[in-house]
Structures are given as C-alpha cells and as structure tokens.
Write a protein that holds these residues in place. Structure first.
Motif, PDB file in Angstrom:
ATOM      1  N   PRO A 169       0.821  -1.205   0.000  1.00  0.00           N
ATOM      2  CA  PRO A 169       0.000   0.000   0.000  1.00  0.00           C
ATOM      3  C   PRO A 169       0.857   1.259   0.000  1.00  0.00           C
ATOM      4  N   VAL A 170       1.928   1.259   0.783  1.00  0.00           N
ATOM      5  CA  VAL A 170       2.876   2.364   0.802  1.00  0.00           C
ATOM      6  C   VAL A 170       4.257   1.798   1.066  1.00  0.00           C
ATOM      7  N   GLU A 171       5.226   2.211   0.256  1.00  0.00           N
ATOM      8  CA  GLU A 171       6.617   1.853   0.515  1.00  0.00           C
ATOM      9  C   GLU A 171       7.304   3.095   1.068  1.00  0.00           C
ATOM     10  N   TRP A 172       7.684   3.041   2.351  1.00  0.00           N
ATOM     11  CA  TRP A 172       8.268   4.198   3.026  1.00  0.00           C
ATOM     12  C   TRP A 172       9.731   4.354   2.627  1.00  0.00           C
ATOM     13  N   LEU A 173      10.138   5.587   2.349  1.00  0.00           N
ATOM     14  CA  LEU A 173      11.550   5.866   2.102  1.00  0.00           C
ATOM     15  C   LEU A 173      12.197   6.523   3.315  1.00  0.00           C
ATOM     16  N   ASP A 174      11.543   7.523   3.885  1.00  0.00           N
ATOM     17  CA  ASP A 174      12.092   8.145   5.090  1.00  0.00           C
ATOM     18  C   ASP A 174      10.983   8.862   5.849  1.00  0.00           C
ATOM     19  N   SER A 192       6.214   4.560  -3.446  1.00  0.00           N
ATOM     20  CA  SER A 192       5.048   4.216  -4.261  1.00  0.00           C
ATOM     21  C   SER A 192       3.850   4.086  -3.340  1.00  0.00           C
ATOM     22  N   GLU A 193       2.656   4.145  -3.917  1.00  0.00           N
ATOM     23  CA  GLU A 193       1.419   4.002  -3.153  1.00  0.00           C
ATOM     24  C   GLU A 193       0.414   3.189  -3.968  1.00  0.00           C
ATOM     25  N   THR A 194      -0.308   2.297  -3.266  1.00  0.00           N
ATOM     26  CA  THR A 194      -1.354   1.513  -3.898  1.00  0.00           C
ATOM     27  C   THR A 194      -2.593   1.543  -3.008  1.00  0.00           C
ATOM     28  N   ASN A 195      -3.701   2.063  -3.545  1.00  0.00           N
ATOM     29  CA  ASN A 195      -4.971   2.122  -2.800  1.00  0.00           C
ATOM     30  C   ASN A 195      -4.823   2.861  -1.472  1.00  0.00           C
ATOM     31  N   ASN A 196      -4.002   3.898  -1.471  1.00  0.00           N
ATOM     32  CA  ASN A 196      -3.768   4.659  -0.249  1.00  0.00           C
ATOM     33  C   ASN A 196      -4.873   5.687  -0.044  1.00  0.00           C
ATOM     34  N   SER A 197      -5.613   5.548   1.060  1.00  0.00           N
ATOM     35  CA  SER A 197      -6.689   6.487   1.366  1.00  0.00           C
ATOM     36  C   SER A 197      -6.131   7.756   2.012  1.00  0.00           C
ATOM     37  N   HIS A 198      -5.473   7.601   3.179  1.00  0.00           N
ATOM     38  CA  HIS A 198      -4.984   8.779   3.889  1.00  0.00           C
ATOM     39  C   HIS A 198      -3.970   8.375   4.952  1.00  0.00           C
ATOM     40  N   PHE A 199      -3.358   9.393   5.548  1.00  0.00           N
ATOM     41  CA  PHE A 199      -2.407   9.210   6.637  1.00  0.00           C
ATOM     42  C   PHE A 199      -2.974   9.841   7.905  1.00  0.00           C
ATOM     43  N   GLU A 200      -2.728   9.200   9.041  1.00  0.00           N
ATOM     44  CA  GLU A 200      -3.001   9.811  10.334  1.00  0.00           C
ATOM     45  C   GLU A 200      -1.666  10.057  11.032  1.00  0.00           C
ATOM     46  N   VAL A 201      -1.466  11.283  11.521  1.00  0.00           N
ATOM     47  CA  VAL A 201      -0.233  11.646  12.228  1.00  0.00           C
ATOM     48  C   VAL A 201      -0.448  11.401  13.716  1.00  0.00           C
ATOM     49  N   GLU A 202       0.452  10.630  14.320  1.00  0.00           N
ATOM     50  CA  GLU A 202       0.318  10.284  15.730  1.00  0.00           C
ATOM     51  C   GLU A 202       1.529  10.797  16.514  1.00  0.00           C
ATOM     52  N   ARG A 203       1.258  11.210  17.759  1.00  0.00           N
ATOM     53  CA  ARG A 203       2.323  11.725  18.641  1.00  0.00           C
ATOM     54  C   ARG A 203       2.228  11.052  19.996  1.00  0.00           C
ATOM     55  N   ALA A 204       3.388  10.808  20.608  1.00  0.00           N
ATOM     56  CA  ALA A 204       3.422  10.231  21.955  1.00  0.00           C
ATOM     57  C   ALA A 204       4.491  10.934  22.764  1.00  0.00           C
ATOM     58  N   PHE A 205       4.263  10.996  24.069  1.00  0.00           N
ATOM     59  CA  PHE A 205       5.302  11.418  24.993  1.00  0.00           C
ATOM     60  C   PHE A 205       6.053  10.175  25.448  1.00  0.00           C
ATOM     61  N   GLU A 206       7.249  10.337  25.936  1.00  0.00           N
ATOM     62  CA  GLU A 206       8.082   9.187  26.288  1.00  0.00           C
ATOM     63  C   GLU A 206       7.384   8.308  27.325  1.00  0.00           C
ATOM     64  N   GLY A 207       7.268   7.004  26.992  1.00  0.00           N
ATOM     65  CA  GLY A 207       6.639   6.050  27.899  1.00  0.00           C
ATOM     66  C   GLY A 207       5.131   6.059  27.873  1.00  0.00           C
ATOM     67  N   MET A 216      -3.790  13.607   6.791  1.00  0.00           N
ATOM     68  CA  MET A 216      -3.496  14.101   5.450  1.00  0.00           C
ATOM     69  C   MET A 216      -3.972  13.084   4.429  1.00  0.00           C
ATOM     70  N   GLU A 217      -4.519  13.573   3.337  1.00  0.00           N
ATOM     71  CA  GLU A 217      -4.988  12.694   2.278  1.00  0.00           C
ATOM     72  C   GLU A 217      -3.810  12.099   1.507  1.00  0.00           C
ATOM     73  N   GLY A 218      -3.966  10.840   1.071  1.00  0.00           N
ATOM     74  CA  GLY A 218      -2.954  10.199   0.251  1.00  0.00           C
ATOM     75  C   GLY A 218      -3.271  10.365  -1.222  1.00  0.00           C
ATOM     76  N   ILE A 219      -2.313  10.006  -2.077  1.00  0.00           N
ATOM     77  CA  ILE A 219      -2.512  10.130  -3.519  1.00  0.00           C
ATOM     78  C   ILE A 219      -3.471   9.073  -4.035  1.00  0.00           C
ATOM     79  N   GLY A 220      -3.442   7.897  -3.417  1.00  0.00           N
ATOM     80  CA  GLY A 220      -4.255   6.779  -3.899  1.00  0.00           C
ATOM     81  C   GLY A 220      -3.378   5.751  -4.556  1.00  0.00           C
ATOM     82  N   ASN A 221      -2.968   5.996  -5.798  1.00  0.00           N
ATOM     83  CA  ASN A 221      -2.088   5.085  -6.522  1.00  0.00           C
ATOM     84  C   ASN A 221      -1.011   5.899  -7.234  1.00  0.00           C
ATOM     85  N   SER A 222       0.241   5.501  -7.012  1.00  0.00           N
ATOM     86  CA  SER A 222       1.351   6.204  -7.635  1.00  0.00           C
ATOM     87  C   SER A 222       2.585   5.321  -7.595  1.00  0.00           C
ATOM     88  N   SER A 223       3.375   5.360  -8.661  1.00  0.00           N
ATOM     89  CA  SER A 223       4.657   4.655  -8.699  1.00  0.00           C
ATOM     90  C   SER A 223       5.819   5.629  -8.560  1.00  0.00           C
TER      91      SER A 223
END
Length: 308
Positions: A169-174, A192-207, A216-223
């Motif tokens: 669905p998504v190949e992460w580079l960095d 690349s992205e395949t059938n990607n709907s969207h991203f959710e950004v998550e945050r945590a404090f230590e422990g 954020m919305e994703g592209i959907g499909n892209s090479s």
C-alpha cells in the motif's frame, strides 16, 4: 508444458495417540512493507493441542513482486529444544520454513488458535505487483503430514489462508521530525502508493501511548516518489523534553500500516514563553507563562516613565 510440484510438510506430534484425524490451519498475518522489504508472519493451529516437532512449512510466492526469502525472527518458546529455524527455496518461487526438534519432548505447544512461528522478509522486486503467498495443496488433499508416535498420519486441511492481495500500500523511504522555531516539522516520503486512502499523524510522549493529532490525504495510486509535510504547532506548550511521532497509513479497504518512528528532543531549549494581553490595558492584565522547567518567576510591571 506446465509441471505441478507437490511438497510435503512433516510435523511430529509427540503426544498421546490421536483417536480422530487432526485438522490443521495455516495462515499469514501482519504483512507490511518498509525500507525495500516485505515481511509477513507464518502461523499454524491444530484442532487438538499437541507439541510441534520437526516441520517444513512450504508455500509459493510471486517472484515478480518479491524475492530472496529470509527468516527475520522466530517465536519458539523452548529454544534449547530446537535448532535455529531456517528458510530455504526448494525450487524457484517457493519458500520452506524449516524447524528441527532436537529433544524428544514437547516443543512449542500448539492449540486451536493460530500460533506465530516465524516472520519472513523478502526483497521487494516490483512495488505495484501482488505477492501471492499460497500454501501448497493438491486437489484439496493435505500436503501436511503429522507423525503421532513416529507413525505417519495424513491430516485433513482446515482453513488455509493465503495472502494474495495488494502487498505494498505504501513503501516508506524516510520519515523525519525537526524543530522549526516553536513548531515541529514532520516530513515523510513514499516510493510508491497503492490504494492509499490517507495518513493519520500520531504523537506520543516518552513512555506513553500514541494519540492522533492530524490527518493528510494520500494520492491513492502512484509509482513515483511523493513527499508529505505536516506541522505540529506550538510544541513547547506540551511541557515535554521528548516527542515521538509516527504515521499511520490507511488503505481504501481499511487495512493499515505504520511508518518508522521519529523522535524530537527538546533538551537544551529553555521553552520560556510569556504572553500578555490585552495591550494596552487599564486595570487588568492577563499574563500566560509557559516553561519546560518548573521554576519560580517574578513579574514586574513598569510604565513608560520606568516606574513600577
């Protein structure tokens, strides 16, 4: 001409005699792609409890999508009883998880729920193809043979769950997190992205656990490579020395995967922020003071003539 190959999986059950034919299940789970690799868990279950002995679990895969299967990790509760598992390729396009029991005693206990045995990782050959992980069966006959007290016994296949869907669905580079004045700038790039709907950004404090802070919305499909930026504003208000971020990628069908984590250290930052309002004022002034450290402060109000 097409040639069909049949491979047998030998598993010894070092338990009492079975009065009825045992049913087995094989499945894959927790598939994900990251850093140019595709990884998946291999699981097995019995309809009656028993001990897992010498085994070879064989399945086929799509060599156009993935290659070079290797054992990433294994989950065997009694490591002194087993040799270190290996993954071999009997022929092109097949993988075999090889487990060898050294001692005549119960090994990993297997019951009627899937038990994770190993995690296998492949090199990604073509991001937009499917992996097609398929357990070998022949005319609905079991290709798994168990041994009960050294007597071979053909067992009936139960649920054999393949993994034939879209695998990347998504190949992460960095993924990076950097401070930008009083904010945190998050950036991630997908190959690349395949059938990607969207991203959710998550945050945590230590422990502590992650919470969603944005989407954020994703592209959907892209090479092609795609870079995304997200700003977590006014991070000093949080009063934390370290922030941990990750991205949850969600497919159109609801499947999801996570990016690697990125940490942002706020050590060495005073974090002193003072806000006063209204300006100008007559008889009341509101002062908001924020700091990353617990400390006492003294506030002086001076007029234009320099008098307190």
């Amino acid at each position: 001409m097409r040639v069909n190959y049949t491979f047998f999986v030998l598993i010894m059950l070092l338990s009492g005699s079975l009065s009825a034919q045992t049913v087995y299940e094989l499945n894959f789970s927790n598939a994900e792609s990251n850093g140019g690799q595709f990884c998946v868990d291999v699981n097995i279950g019995f309809d009656v409890a028993g001990g897992l002995a010498t085994s070879n679990l064989v399945f086929t895969f799509n060599t156009s999508a993935i290659r070079n299967p290797v054992l990433s990790s294994h989950v065997l509760s009694t490591p002194l009883v087993y040799q270190v598992p290996t993954v071999t390729q009997p022929i092109e396009g097949t993988a075999s998880v090889n487990i060898v029991l050294n001692a005549a005693t119960f090994g990993q206990s297997i019951g009627n729920t899937p038990t994770q045995l190993a995690r296998i990782c492949f090199d990604i050959e073509t991001p937009n193809e499917t992996v097609d992980l398929t357990w070998i069966v022949d005319d609905n006959a079991a290709t798994v043979v168990f041994m009960d007290q050294a007597i071979p016994q053909q067992l009936a296949p139960g649920t054999l769950l393949d993994f034939n869907g879209s695998n990347f669905p998504v190949e992460w580079l960095d993924f990076t997190a950097k401070r930008a004045d009083e904010d945190a700038l998050l950036s991630w790039t997908t190959a690349s992205e395949t059938n990607n709907s969207h991203f959710e950004v998550e945050r945590a404090f230590e422990g502590q656990e992650f919470t969603v802070i944005g989407q954020m919305e994703g592209i959907g499909n892209s090479s092609n490579q795609t870079t995304y930026d997200f700003v977590d504003r006014d991070i000093l208000r949080l009063g934390e020395r370290k922030l941990i971020y990750r991205i949850k990628q969600i497919d159109l069908d609801g499947e999801f995967s996570y990016s690697p984590q990125a940490e942002l250290s706020l050590d060495g930052i005073s974090g002193l922020l003072v806000t006063a309002f209204p300006n100008a004022f007559q008889d009341q002034l509101n002062v908001i003071y924020r700091s990353l450290e617990e400390e006492e402060i003294q506030i002086s109000i001076v007029n234009l003539q320099g008098l307190e």
